[in-house]
Design a protein around this motif. Structure first.
Motif, PDB file in Angstrom:
ATOM      1  N   ILE A  79       4.542  57.785  23.621  1.00 22.78           N
ATOM      2  CA  ILE A  79       4.348  58.855  22.643  1.00 22.78           C
ATOM      3  C   ILE A  79       5.664  59.238  21.976  1.00 22.78           C
ATOM      4  O   ILE A  79       5.730  59.460  20.765  1.00 22.78           O
ATOM      5  CB  ILE A  79       3.715  60.094  23.312  1.00 22.78           C
ATOM      6  N   ALA A  80       6.723  59.302  22.757  1.00 19.93           N
ATOM      7  CA  ALA A  80       8.031  59.723  22.231  1.00 19.93           C
ATOM      8  C   ALA A  80       8.586  58.745  21.209  1.00 19.93           C
ATOM      9  O   ALA A  80       9.411  59.116  20.366  1.00 19.93           O
ATOM     10  CB  ALA A  80       9.020  59.897  23.375  1.00 19.93           C
ATOM     11  N   THR A  81       8.135  57.490  21.266  1.00 15.71           N
ATOM     12  CA  THR A  81       8.688  56.461  20.386  1.00 15.71           C
ATOM     13  C   THR A  81       7.710  55.995  19.310  1.00 15.71           C
ATOM     14  O   THR A  81       7.966  54.998  18.637  1.00 15.71           O
ATOM     15  CB  THR A  81       9.154  55.244  21.204  1.00 15.71           C
ATOM     16  N   TYR A 147      15.787  56.794  21.828  1.00 13.08           N
ATOM     17  CA  TYR A 147      15.198  55.841  20.878  1.00 13.08           C
ATOM     18  C   TYR A 147      15.760  56.063  19.478  1.00 13.08           C
ATOM     19  O   TYR A 147      16.069  55.100  18.768  1.00 13.08           O
ATOM     20  CB  TYR A 147      13.676  55.999  20.865  1.00 13.08           C
ATOM     21  N   THR A 148      15.916  57.337  19.096  1.00 16.55           N
ATOM     22  CA  THR A 148      16.465  57.655  17.779  1.00 16.55           C
ATOM     23  C   THR A 148      17.907  57.188  17.668  1.00 16.55           C
ATOM     24  O   THR A 148      18.319  56.616  16.651  1.00 16.55           O
ATOM     25  CB  THR A 148      16.381  59.169  17.516  1.00 16.55           C
ATOM     26  N   GLU A 149      18.694  57.419  18.728  1.00 17.76           N
ATOM     27  CA  GLU A 149      20.089  56.973  18.726  1.00 17.76           C
ATOM     28  C   GLU A 149      20.182  55.455  18.628  1.00 17.76           C
ATOM     29  O   GLU A 149      21.045  54.915  17.919  1.00 17.76           O
ATOM     30  CB  GLU A 149      20.794  57.458  19.996  1.00 17.76           C
ATOM     31  N   LYS A 150      19.277  54.769  19.334  1.00 18.64           N
ATOM     32  CA  LYS A 150      19.264  53.306  19.279  1.00 18.64           C
ATOM     33  C   LYS A 150      18.946  52.823  17.870  1.00 18.64           C
ATOM     34  O   LYS A 150      19.572  51.876  17.368  1.00 18.64           O
ATOM     35  CB  LYS A 150      18.230  52.762  20.267  1.00 18.64           C
ATOM     36  N   GLN A 151      17.966  53.469  17.228  1.00 17.41           N
ATOM     37  CA  GLN A 151      17.624  53.101  15.855  1.00 17.41           C
ATOM     38  C   GLN A 151      18.800  53.320  14.909  1.00 17.41           C
ATOM     39  O   GLN A 151      19.077  52.482  14.047  1.00 17.41           O
ATOM     40  CB  GLN A 151      16.430  53.922  15.366  1.00 17.41           C
ATOM     41  N   LEU A 152      19.488  54.446  15.075  1.00 17.33           N
ATOM     42  CA  LEU A 152      20.639  54.744  14.223  1.00 17.33           C
ATOM     43  C   LEU A 152      21.749  53.723  14.415  1.00 17.33           C
ATOM     44  O   LEU A 152      22.398  53.297  13.444  1.00 17.33           O
ATOM     45  CB  LEU A 152      21.166  56.158  14.522  1.00 17.33           C
ATOM     46  N   GLU A 153      21.977  53.323  15.669  1.00 23.62           N
ATOM     47  CA  GLU A 153      22.998  52.311  15.953  1.00 23.62           C
ATOM     48  C   GLU A 153      22.639  50.983  15.295  1.00 23.62           C
ATOM     49  O   GLU A 153      23.496  50.313  14.706  1.00 23.62           O
ATOM     50  CB  GLU A 153      23.151  52.121  17.461  1.00 23.62           C
ATOM     51  N   GLU A 154      21.356  50.603  15.402  1.00 23.49           N
ATOM     52  CA  GLU A 154      20.913  49.348  14.789  1.00 23.49           C
ATOM     53  C   GLU A 154      21.040  49.411  13.271  1.00 23.49           C
ATOM     54  O   GLU A 154      21.460  48.434  12.638  1.00 23.49           O
ATOM     55  CB  GLU A 154      19.466  49.057  15.193  1.00 23.49           C
ATOM     56  N   GLN A 155      20.674  50.561  12.694  1.00 27.17           N
ATOM     57  CA  GLN A 155      20.803  50.719  11.246  1.00 27.17           C
ATOM     58  C   GLN A 155      22.263  50.663  10.819  1.00 27.17           C
ATOM     59  O   GLN A 155      22.593  50.079   9.780  1.00 27.17           O
ATOM     60  CB  GLN A 155      20.171  52.039  10.805  1.00 27.17           C
ATOM     61  N   GLN A 156      23.131  51.261  11.651  1.00 28.34           N
ATOM     62  CA  GLN A 156      24.555  51.253  11.329  1.00 28.34           C
ATOM     63  C   GLN A 156      25.116  49.841  11.377  1.00 28.34           C
ATOM     64  O   GLN A 156      25.955  49.456  10.543  1.00 28.34           O
ATOM     65  CB  GLN A 156      25.330  52.161  12.288  1.00 28.34           C
ATOM     66  N   HIS A 157      24.635  49.045  12.341  1.00 29.86           N
ATOM     67  CA  HIS A 157      25.067  47.644  12.417  1.00 29.86           C
ATOM     68  C   HIS A 157      24.665  46.895  11.155  1.00 29.86           C
ATOM     69  O   HIS A 157      25.441  46.096  10.614  1.00 29.86           O
ATOM     70  CB  HIS A 157      24.453  46.962  13.646  1.00 29.86           C
ATOM     71  N   VAL A 158      23.428  47.143  10.694  1.00 29.60           N
ATOM     72  CA  VAL A 158      22.956  46.480   9.478  1.00 29.60           C
ATOM     73  C   VAL A 158      23.796  46.921   8.285  1.00 29.60           C
ATOM     74  O   VAL A 158      24.197  46.100   7.446  1.00 29.60           O
ATOM     75  CB  VAL A 158      21.464  46.805   9.227  1.00 29.60           C
ATOM     76  N   ILE A 159      24.074  48.239   8.216  1.00 31.24           N
ATOM     77  CA  ILE A 159      24.889  48.759   7.116  1.00 31.24           C
ATOM     78  C   ILE A 159      26.274  48.140   7.144  1.00 31.24           C
ATOM     79  O   ILE A 159      26.807  47.708   6.114  1.00 31.24           O
ATOM     80  CB  ILE A 159      24.993  50.294   7.190  1.00 31.24           C
ATOM     81  N   ASN A 160      26.861  48.073   8.341  1.00 28.76           N
ATOM     82  CA  ASN A 160      28.198  47.486   8.465  1.00 28.76           C
ATOM     83  C   ASN A 160      28.202  46.022   8.062  1.00 28.76           C
ATOM     84  O   ASN A 160      29.121  45.540   7.388  1.00 28.76           O
ATOM     85  CB  ASN A 160      28.700  47.631   9.901  1.00 28.76           C
ATOM     86  N   ASP A 161      27.149  45.311   8.513  1.00 26.94           N
ATOM     87  CA  ASP A 161      27.076  43.888   8.192  1.00 26.94           C
ATOM     88  C   ASP A 161      26.935  43.646   6.695  1.00 26.94           C
ATOM     89  O   ASP A 161      27.428  42.647   6.166  1.00 26.94           O
ATOM     90  CB  ASP A 161      25.900  43.240   8.925  1.00 26.94           C
ATOM     91  N   ASN A 162      26.226  44.567   6.032  1.00 20.71           N
ATOM     92  CA  ASN A 162      25.958  44.383   4.608  1.00 20.71           C
ATOM     93  C   ASN A 162      26.963  45.086   3.703  1.00 20.71           C
ATOM     94  O   ASN A 162      26.912  44.930   2.482  1.00 20.71           O
ATOM     95  CB  ASN A 162      24.554  44.897   4.258  1.00 20.71           C
ATOM     96  N   SER A 163      27.861  45.878   4.319  1.00 24.52           N
ATOM     97  CA  SER A 163      28.779  46.668   3.504  1.00 24.52           C
ATOM     98  C   SER A 163      30.118  45.977   3.309  1.00 24.52           C
ATOM     99  O   SER A 163      31.031  46.552   2.734  1.00 24.52           O
ATOM    100  CB  SER A 163      29.006  48.038   4.143  1.00 24.52           C
ATOM    101  N   SER A 164      30.272  44.755   3.793  1.00 29.52           N
ATOM    102  CA  SER A 164      31.516  44.020   3.586  1.00 29.52           C
ATOM    103  C   SER A 164      31.200  42.585   3.152  1.00 29.52           C
ATOM    104  O   SER A 164      31.604  41.632   3.811  1.00 29.52           O
ATOM    105  CB  SER A 164      32.353  44.021   4.864  1.00 29.52           C
ATOM    106  N   PRO A 165      30.454  42.448   2.031  1.00 27.23           N
ATOM    107  CA  PRO A 165      30.064  41.094   1.613  1.00 27.23           C
ATOM    108  C   PRO A 165      31.218  40.363   0.941  1.00 27.23           C
ATOM    109  O   PRO A 165      31.956  40.930   0.136  1.00 27.23           O
ATOM    110  CB  PRO A 165      28.940  41.373   0.616  1.00 27.23           C
ATOM    111  N   VAL A 166      31.353  39.110   1.275  1.00 29.66           N
ATOM    112  CA  VAL A 166      32.297  38.247   0.571  1.00 29.66           C
ATOM    113  C   VAL A 166      31.543  37.623  -0.600  1.00 29.66           C
ATOM    114  O   VAL A 166      30.604  36.857  -0.399  1.00 29.66           O
ATOM    115  CB  VAL A 166      32.872  37.165   1.498  1.00 29.66           C
ATOM    116  N   ILE A 167      31.940  37.983  -1.811  1.00 30.74           N
ATOM    117  CA  ILE A 167      31.224  37.560  -3.017  1.00 30.74           C
ATOM    118  C   ILE A 167      31.909  36.347  -3.622  1.00 30.74           C
ATOM    119  O   ILE A 167      33.103  36.392  -3.963  1.00 30.74           O
ATOM    120  CB  ILE A 167      31.179  38.717  -4.038  1.00 30.74           C
ATOM    121  N   ASP A 168      31.153  35.277  -3.771  1.00 30.89           N
ATOM    122  CA  ASP A 168      31.701  34.068  -4.380  1.00 30.89           C
ATOM    123  C   ASP A 168      32.047  34.302  -5.847  1.00 30.89           C
ATOM    124  O   ASP A 168      31.274  34.915  -6.596  1.00 30.89           O
ATOM    125  CB  ASP A 168      30.677  32.925  -4.297  1.00 30.89           C
TER     126      ASP A 168
END
Length: 276
Positions: A79-81, A147-168
């Motif tokens: 229920i909590a998740t 669960y909320t903290e875990k989601q935020l951490e996962e979202q932050q990882h995605v943001i970090n991964d996508n926030s430093s793109p090497v553009i050809d």
């Protein structure tokens, strides 16, 4: 034990009534939470969850404590998740736990009066219900928070991964525009991703623009310097642009030397050198 079984059956007989009364008196004013939904399917599921809650709670009077807590804990996690309760402010949910607890205490009073139960037995039953609801409140808020903290951490990882793109760009040249706050965790991600991307894309010259970075601490400045050193080791030339005074000051304090790295005031100036 027989009296406990009788109370269990009495409360289970009232479960549907409890659910109906609970939903009818539910505060549906918060538009962001599950309680205010007008979707028939969401409403059916909400009532189903409330009824399941009663099925679990009533078992406290007939099951061994460890068995009861194990099953109850698994249900609380589910229920909590779920999406509906994750969207609902926690204080709204806590209020509903308290309201339902009061329903139970009232029914225990009615059951006890009809059977002339001794006061010590009534007090024991009430104490049991209060303990169950305290446990439910604690476990629910813990699991929802984790669960909320875990989601935020996962979202932050995605943001970090996508926030430093090497553009050809062209002819082995590429651009790394850095924007926003860079903390230690993001700096480490930028270091790792940039080196990997440059290797994969066979980058020979990387333009790193820092004009969108307003502030870094000493640890982050050091990691940026490590990035420059790492790029040098894999054969990538670097041009820096847009270094703000705050970053330059931090670099000077750390003794970081950029004298062998081309630096321009703006990204446009840096890109103008591409064909040189």
């Amino acid at each position: 034990m027989q009296r406990n079984k009788d109370l269990y059956h009495y409360l289970m007989d009232k479960a549907e009534k409890l659910t109906k009364e609970w939903y009818e008196s539910l505060d549906k004013s918060d538009p962001t939470g599950v309680y205010a939904s007008r979707d028939p399917e969401v409403i059916r599921n909400l009532k189903k969850q409330n009824f399941e809650f009663h099925q679990h709670v009533c078992k406290v009077f007939i099951e061994e404590k460890q068995v009861f807590l194990k099953d109850f804990d698994q249900w609380l996690y589910k229920i909590a998740t779920d999406d509906g309760h994750l969207r609902t402010p926690t204080h709204f949910i806590m209020r509903e736990f308290i309201r339902v607890r009061n329903q139970y205490l009232e029914f225990i009073e009615i059951f006890s009066k009809n059977r002339n139960e001794p006061q010590h037995k009534i007090d024991l039953w009430k104490s049991t219900i209060i303990e169950v609801f305290d446990t439910a409140l604690l476990r629910f808020t813990e699991e929802k928070s984790k669960y909320t903290e875990k989601q935020l951490e996962e979202q932050q990882h995605v943001i970090n991964d996508n926030s430093s793109p090497v553009i050809d760009l062209t002819n082995g040249k590429a651009l790394l525009p850095l924007v926003g706050e860079i903390d230690e965790a993001r700096a480490a991600t930028i270091l790792e991703n940039t080196l990997q991307d440059c290797m994969k894309k066979a980058v020979s010259h990387l333009f790193i623009d820092l004009s969108g970075v307003f502030m870094v601490d000493t640890m982050v400045a050091h990691q940026i310097f490590q990035l420059l050193q790492g790029l040098k080791l894999i054969g990538v030339n670097v041009t820096l642009s847009g270094i703000r005074p705050e970053i330059a000051q931090t670099a000077v304090q750390l003794g970081i030397d950029f004298k062998n790295i081309p630096i321009t005031s703006t990204l446009a100036q840096a890109l103008a050198t591409m064909n040189e």
